[in-house]
Design a protein around this motif. Sequence first.
Motif, PDB file in Angstrom:
ATOM      1  N   ARG A  12       0.845  -1.193   0.000  1.00 45.86           N
ATOM      2  CA  ARG A  12       0.000   0.000   0.000  1.00 45.86           C
ATOM      3  C   ARG A  12       0.883   1.247   0.000  1.00 45.86           C
ATOM      4  NH1 ARG A  12      -4.898  -2.096   0.736  1.00 45.86           N
ATOM      5  NH2 ARG A  12      -5.932  -0.082   0.943  1.00 45.86           N
ATOM      6  N   ILE A  13       0.522   2.178  -0.879  1.00 43.14           N
ATOM      7  CA  ILE A  13       1.217   3.456  -1.002  1.00 43.14           C
ATOM      8  C   ILE A  13       0.266   4.544  -0.517  1.00 43.14           C
ATOM      9  CG2 ILE A  13       2.505   4.987  -2.528  1.00 43.14           C
ATOM     10  CD1 ILE A  13       3.625   2.129  -2.389  1.00 43.14           C
ATOM     11  N   ASN A  14       0.616   5.192   0.577  1.00 48.08           N
ATOM     12  CA  ASN A  14      -0.291   6.177   1.191  1.00 48.08           C
ATOM     13  C   ASN A  14      -1.685   5.596   1.407  1.00 48.08           C
ATOM     14  OD1 ASN A  14       1.742   8.021   1.232  1.00 48.08           O
ATOM     15  ND2 ASN A  14       0.879   9.413  -0.280  1.00 48.08           N
ATOM     16  N   GLY A  15      -1.719   4.325   1.798  1.00 46.17           N
ATOM     17  CA  GLY A  15      -2.982   3.672   2.112  1.00 46.17           C
ATOM     18  C   GLY A  15      -3.700   3.060   0.928  1.00 46.17           C
ATOM     19  N   ARG A  16      -3.202   3.246  -0.317  1.00 48.79           N
ATOM     20  CA  ARG A  16      -3.850   2.718  -1.513  1.00 48.79           C
ATOM     21  C   ARG A  16      -3.052   1.539  -2.070  1.00 48.79           C
ATOM     22  NH1 ARG A  16      -7.070   5.880  -4.571  1.00 48.79           N
ATOM     23  NH2 ARG A  16      -7.560   6.782  -2.525  1.00 48.79           N
ATOM     24  N   ASP A  17      -3.754   0.477  -2.478  1.00 43.84           N
ATOM     25  CA  ASP A  17      -3.094  -0.721  -2.997  1.00 43.84           C
ATOM     26  C   ASP A  17      -2.298  -0.373  -4.260  1.00 43.84           C
ATOM     27  OD1 ASP A  17      -2.561  -3.269  -4.342  1.00 43.84           O
ATOM     28  OD2 ASP A  17      -3.922  -4.126  -2.860  1.00 43.84           O
ATOM     29  N   LEU A  18      -1.037  -0.808  -4.298  1.00 48.01           N
ATOM     30  CA  LEU A  18      -0.158  -0.509  -5.424  1.00 48.01           C
ATOM     31  C   LEU A  18      -0.722  -1.043  -6.741  1.00 48.01           C
ATOM     32  CD1 LEU A  18       2.516   0.540  -6.572  1.00 48.01           C
ATOM     33  CD2 LEU A  18       3.610  -1.582  -5.836  1.00 48.01           C
ATOM     34  N   ARG A  19      -1.428  -2.161  -6.702  1.00 51.00           N
ATOM     35  CA  ARG A  19      -1.978  -2.756  -7.923  1.00 51.00           C
ATOM     36  C   ARG A  19      -3.005  -1.840  -8.594  1.00 51.00           C
ATOM     37  NH1 ARG A  19      -2.123  -7.554  -4.531  1.00 51.00           N
ATOM     38  NH2 ARG A  19      -0.635  -9.133  -5.268  1.00 51.00           N
ATOM     39  N   SER A  20      -3.597  -0.949  -7.837  1.00 50.16           N
ATOM     40  CA  SER A  20      -4.647  -0.084  -8.385  1.00 50.16           C
ATOM     41  C   SER A  20      -4.121   1.252  -8.882  1.00 50.16           C
ATOM     42  CB  SER A  20      -5.720   0.176  -7.321  1.00 50.16           C
ATOM     43  OG  SER A  20      -5.201   0.982  -6.266  1.00 50.16           O
ATOM     44  N   LEU A  21      -2.820   1.514  -8.695  1.00 56.59           N
ATOM     45  CA  LEU A  21      -2.267   2.827  -9.027  1.00 56.59           C
ATOM     46  C   LEU A  21      -1.806   2.904 -10.476  1.00 56.59           C
ATOM     47  CD1 LEU A  21      -0.078   3.600  -5.873  1.00 56.59           C
ATOM     48  CD2 LEU A  21      -2.421   4.314  -6.343  1.00 56.59           C
ATOM     49  N   ASP A  22      -1.793   4.124 -10.987  1.00 56.39           N
ATOM     50  CA  ASP A  22      -1.159   4.424 -12.268  1.00 56.39           C
ATOM     51  C   ASP A  22       0.354   4.371 -12.024  1.00 56.39           C
ATOM     52  OD1 ASP A  22       0.128   5.730 -14.390  1.00 56.39           O
ATOM     53  OD2 ASP A  22      -1.581   7.013 -14.788  1.00 56.39           O
ATOM     54  N   LEU A  23       1.014   3.304 -12.537  1.00 54.17           N
ATOM     55  CA  LEU A  23       2.415   3.085 -12.210  1.00 54.17           C
ATOM     56  C   LEU A  23       3.325   4.179 -12.758  1.00 54.17           C
ATOM     57  CD1 LEU A  23       2.757  -0.786 -12.663  1.00 54.17           C
ATOM     58  CD2 LEU A  23       2.746   0.515 -10.538  1.00 54.17           C
ATOM     59  N   GLU A  24       3.008   4.687 -13.954  1.00 48.51           N
ATOM     60  CA  GLU A  24       3.857   5.743 -14.514  1.00 48.51           C
ATOM     61  C   GLU A  24       3.797   7.004 -13.660  1.00 48.51           C
ATOM     62  OE1 GLU A  24       3.041   6.449 -18.599  1.00 48.51           O
ATOM     63  OE2 GLU A  24       3.701   4.455 -19.260  1.00 48.51           O
ATOM     64  N   ALA A  25       2.602   7.365 -13.207  1.00 49.09           N
ATOM     65  CA  ALA A  25       2.470   8.538 -12.343  1.00 49.09           C
ATOM     66  C   ALA A  25       3.121   8.283 -10.988  1.00 49.09           C
ATOM     67  CB  ALA A  25       0.993   8.887 -12.167  1.00 49.09           C
ATOM     68  N   TYR A  26       2.999   7.062 -10.489  1.00 49.96           N
ATOM     69  CA  TYR A  26       3.589   6.709  -9.191  1.00 49.96           C
ATOM     70  C   TYR A  26       5.109   6.789  -9.257  1.00 49.96           C
ATOM     71  CZ  TYR A  26       5.434   3.381  -5.733  1.00 49.96           C
ATOM     72  OH  TYR A  26       6.171   2.761  -4.752  1.00 49.96           O
ATOM     73  N   ARG A  27       5.701   6.304 -10.354  1.00 54.61           N
ATOM     74  CA  ARG A  27       7.157   6.291 -10.446  1.00 54.61           C
ATOM     75  C   ARG A  27       7.740   7.690 -10.591  1.00 54.61           C
ATOM     76  NH1 ARG A  27       6.821   1.132 -14.365  1.00 54.61           N
ATOM     77  NH2 ARG A  27       6.767  -0.491 -12.754  1.00 54.61           N
ATOM     78  N   GLU A  28       6.911   8.657 -10.969  1.00 54.34           N
ATOM     79  CA  GLU A  28       7.398  10.037 -10.974  1.00 54.34           C
ATOM     80  C   GLU A  28       7.699  10.523  -9.564  1.00 54.34           C
ATOM     81  OE1 GLU A  28       4.513  12.393 -12.927  1.00 54.34           O
ATOM     82  OE2 GLU A  28       4.842  11.511 -14.925  1.00 54.34           O
ATOM     83  N   LYS A  29       7.146   9.846  -8.568  1.00 52.63           N
ATOM     84  CA  LYS A  29       7.305  10.271  -7.176  1.00 52.63           C
ATOM     85  C   LYS A  29       8.392   9.488  -6.450  1.00 52.63           C
ATOM     86  CE  LYS A  29       2.373  11.457  -6.885  1.00 52.63           C
ATOM     87  NZ  LYS A  29       2.575  12.925  -6.758  1.00 52.63           N
ATOM     88  N   LEU A  30       9.081   8.593  -7.129  1.00 56.87           N
ATOM     89  CA  LEU A  30      10.137   7.828  -6.464  1.00 56.87           C
ATOM     90  C   LEU A  30      11.397   7.812  -7.313  1.00 56.87           C
ATOM     91  CD1 LEU A  30      10.637   4.696  -7.722  1.00 56.87           C
ATOM     92  CD2 LEU A  30       8.348   4.401  -6.823  1.00 56.87           C
ATOM     93  N   ALA A  31      12.514   7.575  -6.640  1.00 60.94           N
ATOM     94  CA  ALA A  31      13.811   7.454  -7.309  1.00 60.94           C
ATOM     95  C   ALA A  31      14.578   6.340  -6.618  1.00 60.94           C
ATOM     96  CB  ALA A  31      14.589   8.768  -7.220  1.00 60.94           C
TER      97      ALA A  31
END
Length: 614
Positions: free
Chosen positions: A413-432
Amino acid sequence: MKKYGIFSNYAYFLSRWWKADRKLFALTGADIGLNVLTAAGITLLSAWVVSLLERHLALENVLLTIGMAVAGYVLIQSAWEFYNVMASFRVRKAIVQHFSMGLVQKSLELSYERLEENGIQEERKMAQLAVLDGLEEFWYSTSQILVNALKLLVFGGVVASLNPVLILILTGICLIQLTGYKIAADYEQKTKEKLKGLNVTKEYIQNKAFDVSAAKDIRLYQMQDWLKAVFRRTNRQYTRIRSRIGVGYFLYNIVEQLLQLIREAVIYGYLIYQISQGLNASLAVLYLRSATEFTDRFYRLSICLPEIIRIQNWLADYRKYMEEENRRPENEGEPVPERKGYGRQEGAEEALEIEFRDVSFSYPGSRETVLSHLSFVIRAGEKLALVGLNGAGKTTIVKLICGFYSGYEGSIRINGRDLRSLDLEAYREKLAAVFQKTRLLSASVSENILCREDDGTEGEECERLLKSVELWGRVRTFPEGIHTVLGKDAKEGGVLLSGGEEQKLLLARLLHKRAGLCLLDEPTAALDALAENRVYEQYRKLTEGRTVLFISHRLASTQFCDRILFLEDGRVREEGTHEELLALGGGYSRLFEVQRKYYAAQERQEGGSPDEFL
């Protein structure tokens, strides 16, 4: 591969090429029409010249007619040469810019877990071979089929006017010939699966033979004979299979020559008989040239059609790779939810919270469990260290957080939301992330930091980042400073960095992204203990307000973290601060004691204090 039949492949091929270059269709159409009309004109001209001689016209008139025909032929040939230059350029352009770019784009769009699959790697290699060896010839062979088919109709009509039975006989001979070739081509296609695996092995060993990073171990551990034996054995197997394919085509060639002999005997034998029955000279020339063109077109068509059958198998390989899909779309899903109440570093993304809930994971194709019912939380803005022996699952956790794999049990879970449900491209903009084995691109220093073309506006930013990771002193000595190309793969005269310098540059890239979540998977493994301590201390300050996950094989480098998780056999065995885990006297404490003794021994040899390392 029934899905990729010849008609389906043709529809796919022509639709892709229509998008790539529509003008090429018009050029090819003009060439085909001109080709057919020229052949028909020359045939009629030959008969006409003979008829002029039969009527006893003046020789100068006959020569004038022939001269005008030759001049027209020269003009047409010049037009053909111009067409060939234009068509060749446009075909190569379409292959490079459209079909080759399609492969690059597909490879960049496929997810990490799909790219890791052996089957995908094999398909990619076959698709590359298709572009290099097949698709360009597919266009030329197709145009030749149309030319020969039209000529076959034109001259076949002339021959049929003499005797329709001849057409039936020659058509039957051609069908027998095509059937023989198809048998040989089908055998080649069936053996491709074996050749794929052998190609992968051959290419791997060839790459290792030229790989400078592998050269030291190969020579130090004297692997040359072993690798040569494997390559020789693989090459023998590959050659044996290719030889069997060659035997199939050799047998087909024998049948082809026999059929050609029968075809020539039928058509010429019948024409000789007709001439003996009183056929006049001009008609004899017309039928003879038509028969020659007809048999030649049949022969050419019998070559082109089997070639199309062979090449369309390459196209099937290309399509198979291009139609591969990810387990799930990476650009669809929900945005990462924001969490109010958490601060962020100025200019950086909001710090993220990561939670593993009962996560179990095994790598695709493996029965070994890497993570087993793993649960932990990385709070937003927290500095967390993951430590443990090799194989404990540390790097796997980082890959799962990056969203590289979807086949795990439990929930991330990322900020309480299941990773499988997230837009991965938008999510990866927030990590390095910085991985231990990441390779730099053969591009400039600045482009490796910015991860895009350098437009010259961020020189000061690059300099600041390089200073923060203690690499500016080295880069400023390069011939072109931050614009100097690294490596020698893409440009001669490129600069080579040491392992430690590469890791520092990767850390500068991470800082430039200013992500809300930073993942450091033993990025300083190539540095000595003192340098690693300095870099980690710098990053503790530079990543203030972000969530940071550290993985380090040196336990002392994690002392500044808020918490430490000690992993063993894919599970969290101990949790706490450095001091709390030492006081616990468990696995972390024992591992730390082993490292302490090692550094103490090193101190006795080199002088200094082990506290400098610990």
